[in-house]
Write a protein that holds these residues in place. Structure first.
Motif, mmCIF file in Angstrom:
data_model
loop_
_atom_site.group_PDB
_atom_site.id
_atom_site.type_symbol
_atom_site.label_atom_id
_atom_site.label_comp_id
_atom_site.label_asym_id
_atom_site.label_seq_id
_atom_site.Cartn_x
_atom_site.Cartn_y
_atom_site.Cartn_z
ATOM 1 N N THR A 124 1.057 -1.096 -0.024
ATOM 2 C CA THR A 124 0.000 -0.009 -0.074
ATOM 3 C C THR A 124 0.910 1.489 -0.015
ATOM 4 N N GLY A 125 2.123 1.062 0.574
ATOM 5 C CA GLY A 125 2.989 2.461 0.535
ATOM 6 C C GLY A 125 3.450 2.648 -0.656
ATOM 7 N N VAL A 126 3.875 1.609 -1.510
ATOM 8 C CA VAL A 126 4.300 1.904 -2.909
ATOM 9 C C VAL A 126 3.430 2.589 -3.630
ATOM 10 N N VAL A 127 2.032 2.152 -3.564
ATOM 11 C CA VAL A 127 0.877 2.690 -4.247
ATOM 12 C C VAL A 127 0.826 3.942 -3.802
ATOM 13 N N ARG A 128 0.946 4.483 -2.575
ATOM 14 C CA ARG A 128 0.593 6.034 -2.230
ATOM 15 C C ARG A 128 2.054 6.790 -2.713
ATOM 16 N N LEU A 129 3.044 6.295 -2.819
ATOM 17 C CA LEU A 129 4.094 6.839 -3.317
ATOM 18 C C LEU A 129 3.803 7.138 -4.679
ATOM 19 N N ALA A 130 3.082 6.163 -5.674
ATOM 20 C CA ALA A 130 2.886 6.440 -6.977
ATOM 21 C C ALA A 130 1.908 7.540 -7.141
ATOM 22 N N LYS A 131 0.792 7.490 -6.345
ATOM 23 C CA LYS A 131 -0.182 8.508 -6.588
ATOM 24 C C LYS A 131 0.412 9.716 -6.332
ATOM 25 N N LYS A 132 1.211 9.994 -5.251
ATOM 26 C CA LYS A 132 1.739 11.249 -4.951
ATOM 27 C C LYS A 132 2.513 11.785 -6.158
ATOM 28 N N ALA A 133 3.258 10.869 -6.733
ATOM 29 C CA ALA A 133 4.305 11.062 -7.799
ATOM 30 C C ALA A 133 3.486 11.544 -8.857
ATOM 31 N N MET A 134 2.319 11.038 -9.141
ATOM 32 C CA MET A 134 1.370 11.336 -10.506
ATOM 33 C C MET A 134 0.686 12.616 -10.194
ATOM 34 N N GLU A 135 0.674 13.094 -8.930
ATOM 35 C CA GLU A 135 -0.071 14.565 -8.690
ATOM 36 C C GLU A 135 0.801 15.377 -8.828
ATOM 37 N N VAL A 136 1.891 15.379 -8.405
ATOM 38 C CA VAL A 136 3.055 16.495 -8.401
ATOM 39 C C VAL A 136 3.749 16.478 -9.727
ATOM 40 N N SER A 137 3.626 15.451 -10.526
ATOM 41 C CA SER A 137 4.523 15.576 -11.922
ATOM 42 C C SER A 137 3.383 15.317 -13.009
ATOM 43 N N ASP A 138 3.560 15.854 -14.120
ATOM 44 C CA ASP A 138 3.118 15.868 -15.285
ATOM 45 C C ASP A 138 3.793 14.826 -16.354
ATOM 46 N N MET A 139 4.744 14.177 -15.697
ATOM 47 C CA MET A 139 5.474 13.225 -16.703
ATOM 48 C C MET A 139 4.531 12.299 -17.342
ATOM 49 N N PRO A 140 4.638 11.924 -18.569
ATOM 50 C CA PRO A 140 3.921 10.825 -19.207
ATOM 51 C C PRO A 140 4.382 9.556 -18.685
ATOM 52 N N SER A 141 3.269 8.639 -18.354
ATOM 53 C CA SER A 141 3.606 7.225 -17.778
ATOM 54 C C SER A 141 2.463 6.371 -18.098
ATOM 55 N N SER A 142 2.683 5.058 -18.264
ATOM 56 C CA SER A 142 1.819 4.086 -18.601
ATOM 57 C C SER A 142 0.951 3.829 -17.214
ATOM 58 N N LEU A 143 1.566 4.202 -16.206
ATOM 59 C CA LEU A 143 0.690 3.963 -14.972
ATOM 60 C C LEU A 143 -0.461 4.848 -14.850
ATOM 61 N N ARG A 144 -0.503 5.836 -15.638
ATOM 62 C CA ARG A 144 -1.665 6.802 -15.580
ATOM 63 C C ARG A 144 -2.898 6.112 -16.208
ATOM 64 N N ASN A 145 -2.824 5.089 -16.958
ATOM 65 C CA ASN A 145 -3.749 4.273 -17.846
ATOM 66 C C ASN A 145 -4.138 3.148 -17.107
ATOM 67 N N GLN A 146 -3.827 2.578 -15.851
ATOM 68 C CA GLN A 146 -4.118 1.463 -15.471
ATOM 69 C C GLN A 146 -4.465 1.636 -13.593
ATOM 70 N N GLU A 147 -4.793 0.412 -13.189
ATOM 71 C CA GLU A 147 -4.812 0.059 -11.886
ATOM 72 C C GLU A 147 -3.499 0.078 -11.321
#
Length: 310
Positions: A190-213
């Motif tokens: 759950t911690g790694v998922v939290r890190l990912a969600k925060k990273a996606m919020e603060v960065s507009d870097m394109p990533s395949s993570l934005r298109n999946q669970e």
């Protein structure tokens, strides 16, 4: 018949049980439901009944049973007293003595993560070593410390609770333990998922993570696919965990860190990010510590529990 022993691993939904010879070979293994109703009052009686049933089925006389080891989810003192197991509904009582009275068999009890670490030292990722730190990256972060082949439990059985090492001063959310900024909040599944969600919020870097669970698996799958944002998240994860293990190393000086739990299914790429940050900060005498993946999976608990009595 030669002497045998039992290994028992109590989880929140099932109890895993194993029958072993004294060399640690699994002769049989099975599961029963963990009945947590009424503050878990049926759990030990159910275990005792299941052991007796197995002894009857296999025609094992009580005199042929060397003992039973049991791993439970909570701090356990050296005399077998558990100080609390919230997900079972248990308060403070002596697990070992209670199960002994129900079965007439000698019983030793330990914390489940410590017991799993003992199993991995004996037959898994730490085989051949006597000084082992096991880290389990699951829903939370658990740990077990083995020094000279023995579990380090501490005064209250809380040694090895590495998920609650403080690693982040600026954390605003509260950990399950009631504190803020624990390793568990950064390095568990759950911690790694939290890190990912925060990273996606603060960065507009394109990533395949934005298109999946988002899951720990999907993050490390994208790391393998060279996704830049996923790599950034893995670096952050590696820094938190690798640095925490440096701090553990100067206290325990292990031969090997064994990494297990659901997150470890990402494979050796996980170790690369942890070891990179470990090597950056580790005390010189501790830099030789190896990193391996756990090998016993769900059997680590019953194997370690058997080792408790052997």
């Amino acid at each position: 018949m030669d002497k045998v022993c039992f290994g028992i691993d109590v989880g929140g939904t099932t109890v895993k049980l194993g029958l072993f010879n004294l060399d640690g070979k699994v002769l049989d293994k099975w599961e029963i439901i963990t009945r947590t109703e009424n503050n878990g009052e049926y759990i030990l009686q159910d275990i005792a009944d299941s052991l007796k049933l197995k002894m009857k089925e296999k025609s094992i006389d009580k005199s042929k049973v060397a003992g039973a080891g049991i791993g439970v989810p909570g701090p356990v003192k050296a005399d077998g007293t558990i100080l609390k197991a919230a997900n079972l509904g248990w308060g403070v009582f002596n697990v070992a003595k209670t199960l002994e009275n129900l079965t007439g068999i000698k019983v030793k009890a330990g914390n489940d993560a410590n017991v799993a670490a003992l199993g991995e030292m004996w037959q898994g990722g730490g085989r051949g070593c006597k000084n082992v730190v096991m880290v389990t990256l699951g829903t939370g972060v658990g740990g077990g410390i083995i020094i000279d082949g023995e579990i380090v439990a501490g005064t209250n059985g809380a040694a090895g609770e590495i998920g609650h090492i403080h690693v982040e001063d600026d954390e605003t959310e509260v950990c399950g333990c009631g504190k803020k900024g624990c390793l568990e909040q950064m390095a568990s599944a759950t911690g790694v998922v939290r890190l990912a969600k925060k990273a996606m919020e603060v960065s507009d870097m394109p990533s395949s993570l934005r298109n999946q669970e988002i899951s720990a698996k999907s993050i490390f799958d994208e790391v393998k696919a060279k996704d830049s944002l996923a790599i950034e998240i893995a670096e952050k994860f590696g820094k938190y965990l690798g640095t925490a293990l440096c701090n553990i190393a100067v206290v325990t000086d292990p031969e090997v860190f064994v990494i297990g739990g659901g997150v470890s299914k990402a494979g050796t790429i996980l170790l690369e990010y942890i070891k990179k940050h470990y090597d950056m900060h580790a005390f010189s005498a501790c830099k030789s510590a190896k990193f391996t993946l756990a090998k016993l999976g769900n059997d680590a608990g019953i194997i370690g529990a058997a080792k408790l009595v052997l």
